[in-house]
Design a protein around this motif. Structure first.
Motif, PDB file in Angstrom:
ATOM      1  N   TYR A   1      26.236  28.215  32.303  1.00  0.00           N
ATOM      2  CA  TYR A   1      27.613  27.974  32.703  1.00  0.00           C
ATOM      3  C   TYR A   1      28.320  29.237  33.165  1.00  0.00           C
ATOM      4  O   TYR A   1      29.489  29.217  33.490  1.00  0.00           O
ATOM      5  N   GLY A   2      27.657  30.361  33.190  1.00  0.00           N
ATOM      6  CA  GLY A   2      28.271  31.578  33.691  1.00  0.00           C
ATOM      7  C   GLY A   2      29.386  32.087  32.808  1.00  0.00           C
ATOM      8  O   GLY A   2      29.580  31.645  31.682  1.00  0.00           O
ATOM      9  N   TYR A   3      30.115  33.042  33.340  1.00  0.00           N
ATOM     10  CA  TYR A   3      31.267  33.608  32.661  1.00  0.00           C
ATOM     11  C   TYR A   3      32.526  32.863  33.114  1.00  0.00           C
ATOM     12  O   TYR A   3      32.619  32.434  34.272  1.00  0.00           O
ATOM     13  N   THR A   4      33.500  32.783  32.209  1.00  0.00           N
ATOM     14  CA  THR A   4      34.825  32.300  32.567  1.00  0.00           C
ATOM     15  C   THR A   4      35.770  33.494  32.522  1.00  0.00           C
ATOM     16  O   THR A   4      35.855  34.170  31.492  1.00  0.00           O
ATOM     17  N   PHE A   5      36.436  33.740  33.637  1.00  0.00           N
ATOM     18  CA  PHE A   5      37.330  34.900  33.739  1.00  0.00           C
ATOM     19  C   PHE A   5      38.787  34.477  33.585  1.00  0.00           C
ATOM     20  O   PHE A   5      39.179  33.361  33.956  1.00  0.00           O
ATOM     21  N   GLY A   6      39.586  35.425  33.068  1.00  0.00           N
ATOM     22  CA  GLY A   6      41.023  35.261  33.093  1.00  0.00           C
ATOM     23  C   GLY A   6      41.559  35.603  34.474  1.00  0.00           C
ATOM     24  O   GLY A   6      40.803  35.983  35.374  1.00  0.00           O
ATOM     25  N   SER A   7      42.873  35.509  34.630  1.00  0.00           N
ATOM     26  CA  SER A   7      43.492  35.741  35.929  1.00  0.00           C
ATOM     27  C   SER A   7      43.810  37.209  36.185  1.00  0.00           C
ATOM     28  O   SER A   7      44.251  37.565  37.273  1.00  0.00           O
ATOM     29  N   GLY A   8      43.584  38.056  35.194  1.00  0.00           N
ATOM     30  CA  GLY A   8      43.701  39.494  35.414  1.00  0.00           C
ATOM     31  C   GLY A   8      45.040  40.090  35.027  1.00  0.00           C
ATOM     32  O   GLY A   8      46.061  39.400  34.965  1.00  0.00           O
ATOM     33  N   THR A   9      45.007  41.397  34.747  1.00  0.00           N
ATOM     34  CA  THR A   9      46.209  42.201  34.505  1.00  0.00           C
ATOM     35  C   THR A   9      46.207  43.335  35.514  1.00  0.00           C
ATOM     36  O   THR A   9      45.254  44.111  35.573  1.00  0.00           O
ATOM     37  N   ARG A  10      47.268  43.396  36.310  1.00  0.00           N
ATOM     38  CA  ARG A  10      47.370  44.483  37.287  1.00  0.00           C
ATOM     39  C   ARG A  10      48.138  45.617  36.644  1.00  0.00           C
ATOM     40  O   ARG A  10      49.330  45.485  36.374  1.00  0.00           O
ATOM     41  N   LEU A  11      47.459  46.722  36.385  1.00  0.00           N
ATOM     42  CA  LEU A  11      48.056  47.870  35.690  1.00  0.00           C
ATOM     43  C   LEU A  11      48.210  49.046  36.644  1.00  0.00           C
ATOM     44  O   LEU A  11      47.266  49.421  37.335  1.00  0.00           O
ATOM     45  N   THR A  12      49.411  49.601  36.659  1.00  0.00           N
ATOM     46  CA  THR A  12      49.678  50.807  37.442  1.00  0.00           C
ATOM     47  C   THR A  12      50.129  51.895  36.490  1.00  0.00           C
ATOM     48  O   THR A  12      51.054  51.685  35.696  1.00  0.00           O
ATOM     49  N   VAL A  13      49.481  53.054  36.580  1.00  0.00           N
ATOM     50  CA  VAL A  13      49.871  54.207  35.763  1.00  0.00           C
ATOM     51  C   VAL A  13      50.434  55.270  36.690  1.00  0.00           C
ATOM     52  O   VAL A  13      49.750  55.732  37.614  1.00  0.00           O
TER      53      VAL A  13
END
Lengths: 112, 113
Positions: free
Chosen positions: B100-112
């Motif tokens: 069934y593969g991996y299930t990913f989240g929708s992501g966090t866009r981080l800027t430093v």
């Protein structure tokens, strides 16, 4: 170290045609190989898995082949549609290691 | 049927600040992962947890720590953020059945900055 190579140039294809993407790897063969689709601003979505001892897998309009001699997998989208426009990622897992290693992805643009 | 939920979706940090990225899955998966995705670099594994109570380094662990709080939750901590950690971070989970593969989240866009 192991390398996973996908074409960095976008594939522009006319609607209705078959899009074919290539994933090449170096060194030893993986236990299995997966393909994912990623849309802008979203996480990858699993599409298909093919094992080392399998030559071909199909799912609806998608077909994946796996050639361990050439160290290559081909991903085909038949009768392509504009909604198929996305980036497609190849990923490998090796025996004794349940971690996925990803290629950089190949963008497909289907032109209406 | 939420799948993998990541918070926050966006974050701006100043150099030297710390923060924790949260990830939770509701699919009863055993394994969880943190990846970062940078232009031209693809997805690179930071840390993973094969099962509850275990964590291991991936390809790019420096500057990060993780905690597998329970079977559902796997957090990623930046103790002292650096501009090189500007990226999109994805959490993923998988079951023992690899079909069934991996299930990913929708992501966090981080800027430093």
């Amino acid at each position: 170290s192991q390398k996973i190579e996908q074409n960095s140039e976008a594939l522009n294809i006319q609607e209705g045609k078959t899009a074919t993407l290539t994933c090449n790897y170096t060194n030893y063969s993986p236990a299995y190989l997966q393909w994912y689709r990623q849309d802008p601003g979203r996480g990858p979505v699993f599409l298909l898995l093919i094992r080392e001892n399998e030559k071909e897998k199909r799912k609806e309009r998608l077909k994946v082949t796996f050639d361990t001699t050439l160290k290559q997998s081909l991903f085909h989208i038949t009768a392509s549609q504009p909604a198929d426009s996305a980036t497609y990622l190849c990923a490998l897992v090796y025996y004794g290691n349940n971690r996925l290693a990803f290629g950089k992805g190949n963008q497909v643009v289907v032109i209406p | 049927n939420a799948g993998v939920t990541q918070t926050p979706k966006f974050q701006v940090l100043k150099t030297g600040q710390s923060m924790t990225l949260q990830c939770a899955q509701d699919m009863n998966h055993n394994s969880m992962y943190w990846y970062r995705q940078d232009p031209g670099m693809g997805l690179r594994l930071i840390y993973y947890s094969a099962s509850e109570g275990t964590t291991d380094k991936g390809e790019v662990p420096n500057g990060y720590n993780v905690s597998r709080l329970n079977k559902r939750e796997f957090s990623l901590r930046l103790e002292s953020a650096a501009p090189s950690q500007t990226s999109v971070y994805f959490c993923a989970s998988s079951a023992w059945d690899t079909n069934y593969g991996y299930t990913f989240g929708s992501g966090t866009r981080l800027t430093v900055v």
